[in-house]
Design a protein around this motif. Structure first.
Motif, short mmCIF file in Angstrom:
data_model
loop_
_atom_site.label_atom_id
_atom_site.label_comp_id
_atom_site.label_asym_id
_atom_site.label_seq_id
_atom_site.Cartn_x
_atom_site.Cartn_y
_atom_site.Cartn_z
N LEU A 163 -2.01 -1.20 -3.66
CA LEU A 163 -3.04 -0.65 -3.21
C LEU A 163 -2.83 1.05 -2.92
O LEU A 163 -1.89 1.23 -2.16
N THR A 168 0.84 -1.19 0.02
CA THR A 168 -0.17 0.06 -0.05
C THR A 168 0.97 1.29 -0.14
O THR A 168 1.85 1.17 0.60
N VAL A 194 -11.91 -4.53 1.44
CA VAL A 194 -10.28 -4.75 0.91
C VAL A 194 -10.21 -6.17 1.10
O VAL A 194 -9.73 -6.90 0.15
#
Length: 247
Positions: free
Chosen positions: A92, A68, A227
């Motif tokens: 992400l 991420t 998610v």
């Protein structure tokens, strides 16, 4: 009979100044399907490439990288360094672009504040960019974010911002990514906006793009159920790793 290939380890790569807190809601879900490891290479090395090199050295065998923000940048670098070992990329809230001159100026100004010990001034201003507007009303969520960034401290904020500023433009290299890829982005992400995710997904052959409603940049914390569902469904397409969590 030939020995079956080892199952890939799923490696969770946090973003700038983040720790395992950003994956708190993902760890139980993913550990039910995979061997999971949360990396901290971003706290121990000074460049994106060095972080990727250390990751590959510390975790042998096949890997699925889930990154991420800055962690996505490290994941892309590791895939470039060892394409045969990286069997999947989940990216992400991240970008393949380098920092613009404007972003470099903003980061440089922030580093000046960090050097003066004025960390909270920058963090409070950054909240509007980190979260979906609705998430700002969730005090526990915001406090969790402020907590792990404060734990990282000024020295790490300076070091990691410099690493991000020095990263390469990965866009020309995206067509060479040869593993399955999932790209997720919060619909209200102001730090790595949806067009960055669209660019990533368009550049990586066969990549899947999913927008996450009700989320900004901190999508793993803001919309964990969505998610988790997307990550688990994607992992199923890569095969069924063995259960367990690595130390």
């Amino acid at each position: 009979m030939p020995k079956p290939p080892p199952l890939p380890t799923v490696v969770l790569l946090p973003g700038l100044a983040s720790d395992a807190t950003v994956w708190h809601e993902q760890l139980p879900a993913l550990a039910s399907r995979s061997c999971v490891h949360v990396s901290d290479v971003h706290f121990r090395h000074d460049s994106i490439d060095a972080m990727a090199t250390a990751l590959l050295a510390e975790l042998p065998g096949p890997l699925v990288l889930v990154g991420t923000s800055m962690g996505g940048m490290v994941a892309l670098a590791a895939q470039r360094q060892a394409p045969a070992r990286v069997q999947g990329l989940a990216l992400l809230g991240t970008t393949a672009r380098p920092d613009t001159p404007e972003l470099v100026r903003l980061r440089t100004d922030a580093i000046g504040y960090f050097e003066q010990g004025r960390v909270d001034e920058v963090l409070q201003a950054n909240l509007l960019f980190a979260f979906h507007p609705n998430s700002l009303r969730r005090r526990a969520l915001v406090d969790g974010y402020l907590g792990f960034v404060r734990r990282a401290g000024a020295a790490q904020l300076i070091r990691q911002n410099r690493a991000v500023m020095a990263r390469i433009d990965s866009r020309p290299l995206l067509p060479a990514v040869c593993c399955p890829a999932l790209v997720l982005c919060g619909e209200a992400d102001r730090l790595t906006p949806p067009e960055h995710a669209q660019e990533l997904a368009a550049g990586i052959p066969g990549a899947r793009l999913e927008m996450v409603p009700g989320a900004g940049h901190m999508l793993t914390m803001e919309q964990p159920a969505r998610v988790n569902a997307l990550l688990l469904a994607w992992l199923e397409t890569l095969g069924r790793p063995a259960p367990g969590v690595s130390p």
